[in-house]
Design an enzyme around this catalytic site. Structure first.
Site, PDB file in Angstrom:
ATOM      1  N   GLN A 182       7.236  -4.967  13.639  1.00  0.00           N
ATOM      2  CA  GLN A 182       8.472  -4.771  12.686  1.00  0.00           C
ATOM      3  C   GLN A 182       9.346  -3.360  13.225  1.00  0.00           C
ATOM      4  O   GLN A 182      10.390  -3.458  12.852  1.00  0.00           O
ATOM      5  CB  GLN A 182       8.114  -4.484  11.186  1.00  0.00           C
ATOM      6  CG  GLN A 182       7.661  -5.713  10.587  1.00  0.00           C
ATOM      7  CD  GLN A 182       7.535  -5.516   9.160  1.00  0.00           C
ATOM      8  OE1 GLN A 182       6.445  -5.038   8.556  1.00  0.00           O
ATOM      9  NE2 GLN A 182       8.569  -5.861   8.382  1.00  0.00           N
ATOM     10  N   HIS A 217       2.599 -11.205  10.350  1.00  0.00           N
ATOM     11  CA  HIS A 217       3.606 -10.454  11.156  1.00  0.00           C
ATOM     12  C   HIS A 217       2.790 -10.385  12.521  1.00  0.00           C
ATOM     13  O   HIS A 217       3.528 -10.235  13.468  1.00  0.00           O
ATOM     14  CB  HIS A 217       3.871  -8.893  10.625  1.00  0.00           C
ATOM     15  CG  HIS A 217       5.060  -9.020   9.578  1.00  0.00           C
ATOM     16  ND1 HIS A 217       6.349  -9.408  10.064  1.00  0.00           N
ATOM     17  CD2 HIS A 217       5.160  -8.432   8.330  1.00  0.00           C
ATOM     18  CE1 HIS A 217       7.031  -9.288   8.980  1.00  0.00           C
ATOM     19  NE2 HIS A 217       6.588  -8.660   8.057  1.00  0.00           N
ATOM     20  N   GLY A 250       4.362  -2.223   2.715  1.00  0.00           N
ATOM     21  CA  GLY A 250       3.573  -2.899   3.878  1.00  0.00           C
ATOM     22  C   GLY A 250       4.238  -2.628   4.872  1.00  0.00           C
ATOM     23  O   GLY A 250       5.599  -2.909   4.915  1.00  0.00           O
ATOM     24  N   CYS A 301      10.338  -8.832   2.372  1.00  0.00           N
ATOM     25  CA  CYS A 301      10.105  -8.268   3.641  1.00  0.00           C
ATOM     26  C   CYS A 301      11.178  -7.201   4.046  1.00  0.00           C
ATOM     27  O   CYS A 301      12.396  -7.700   4.315  1.00  0.00           O
ATOM     28  CB  CYS A 301       9.934  -9.564   4.547  1.00  0.00           C
ATOM     29  SG  CYS A 301       9.356  -8.806   6.312  1.00  0.00           S
ATOM     30  N   LEU A 302      10.703  -6.225   4.443  1.00  0.00           N
ATOM     31  CA  LEU A 302      11.923  -5.103   5.377  1.00  0.00           C
ATOM     32  C   LEU A 302      12.417  -5.967   6.421  1.00  0.00           C
ATOM     33  O   LEU A 302      13.778  -5.285   6.719  1.00  0.00           O
ATOM     34  CB  LEU A 302      11.314  -3.959   5.722  1.00  0.00           C
ATOM     35  CG  LEU A 302      10.427  -3.111   4.465  1.00  0.00           C
ATOM     36  CD1 LEU A 302       9.839  -1.977   5.124  1.00  0.00           C
ATOM     37  CD2 LEU A 302      11.632  -2.934   3.555  1.00  0.00           C
ATOM     38  N   HIS A 305       0.416 -10.939   4.202  1.00  0.00           N
ATOM     39  CA  HIS A 305       2.018 -10.932   4.683  1.00  0.00           C
ATOM     40  C   HIS A 305       1.976  -9.920   5.925  1.00  0.00           C
ATOM     41  O   HIS A 305       2.529 -10.700   6.990  1.00  0.00           O
ATOM     42  CB  HIS A 305       2.687 -10.133   3.429  1.00  0.00           C
ATOM     43  CG  HIS A 305       4.166  -9.970   3.825  1.00  0.00           C
ATOM     44  ND1 HIS A 305       5.124 -10.674   3.388  1.00  0.00           N
ATOM     45  CD2 HIS A 305       4.746  -9.157   4.914  1.00  0.00           C
ATOM     46  CE1 HIS A 305       6.419 -10.049   4.008  1.00  0.00           C
ATOM     47  NE2 HIS A 305       6.073  -9.329   4.777  1.00  0.00           N
ATOM     48  N   GLU A 306       1.198  -8.961   5.997  1.00  0.00           N
ATOM     49  CA  GLU A 306       1.279  -8.148   7.120  1.00  0.00           C
ATOM     50  C   GLU A 306       0.395  -8.577   8.458  1.00  0.00           C
ATOM     51  O   GLU A 306       0.866  -8.621   9.618  1.00  0.00           O
ATOM     52  CB  GLU A 306       0.757  -6.602   6.627  1.00  0.00           C
ATOM     53  CG  GLU A 306       1.234  -5.913   5.752  1.00  0.00           C
ATOM     54  CD  GLU A 306       3.058  -6.204   6.013  1.00  0.00           C
ATOM     55  OE1 GLU A 306       3.506  -5.871   7.080  1.00  0.00           O
ATOM     56  OE2 GLU A 306       3.604  -5.880   4.603  1.00  0.00           O
TER      57      GLU A 306
HETATM   58 NI    NI Z   1       7.280  -8.165   6.240  1.00  0.00          NI
END
Ligand code: NI
Length: 149
Positions: free
Chosen positions: A51, A136, A46, A90-91, A132-133
């Site tokens: 991000q 963000h 995701g 998470c990236l 989660h997304e």
């Molecule tokens: Ni993330």
């Protein structure tokens, strides 16, 4: 398509509230393509627009069994009794994995890239990724929600 740079924790863009998308145009379609390319390149499931430094309410998800683009996603209902505790990463927080509690079932409403309003019930991993997304988009990282050990 182009790879975009993934912002990492400490970058203040990750702490801002993203803005609603008002119209679906070519710029938005390019953004979505770039988000998928960037996510796949980094082996993620995701990615949210902030991000990559874009403060728009857009997320992309690919958990193998399903692939989604969600514009202006809203979690309109969620279980508060049926929860799941599971590992998350998470990236934007490289090298960290920790346990976060999320609803096991939720209802999400969003617009797809064709401008259709879609409502879906999401469960298990899919529900976790959506939570989660969407976090963000509100400047929240999963590390803010890690369960006390
Ligand atoms: Ni993330």
């Amino acid at each position: 398509m182009a790879l975009r740079q993934i912002r990492v924790d400490g970058d203040e863009v990750l702490r801002k509230i993203s803005k609603k998308v008002e119209k679906i145009d070519d710029d938005l379609k390019i953004l979505v393509e770039d988000m998928f390319e960037t996510m796949y390149d980094a082996d993620g499931v995701g990615l949210a627009a902030p991000q990559i430094g874009v403060l728009k309410r857009v997320i992309v998800i690919d958990i193998d069994v399903l692939k989604r683009v969600m514009i202006n996603p809203e979690i309109i209902e969620q279980s508060d009794t049926e929860m799941q505790d599971g590992p998350e990463g998470c990236l934007s927080v490289p090298g960290v994995e920790d346990v976060v509690r999320r609803p096991n079932v939720l209802r999400v409403r969003y617009m797809d890239l064709e401008g259709n309003v879609v409502e879906e019930i999401a469960k298990d991993l899919y529900a976790r990724v959506i939570c989660h997304e969407v976090d963000h988009l509100n400047g929240i990282l999963f590390t803010d929600k890690v369960l006390e050990k």
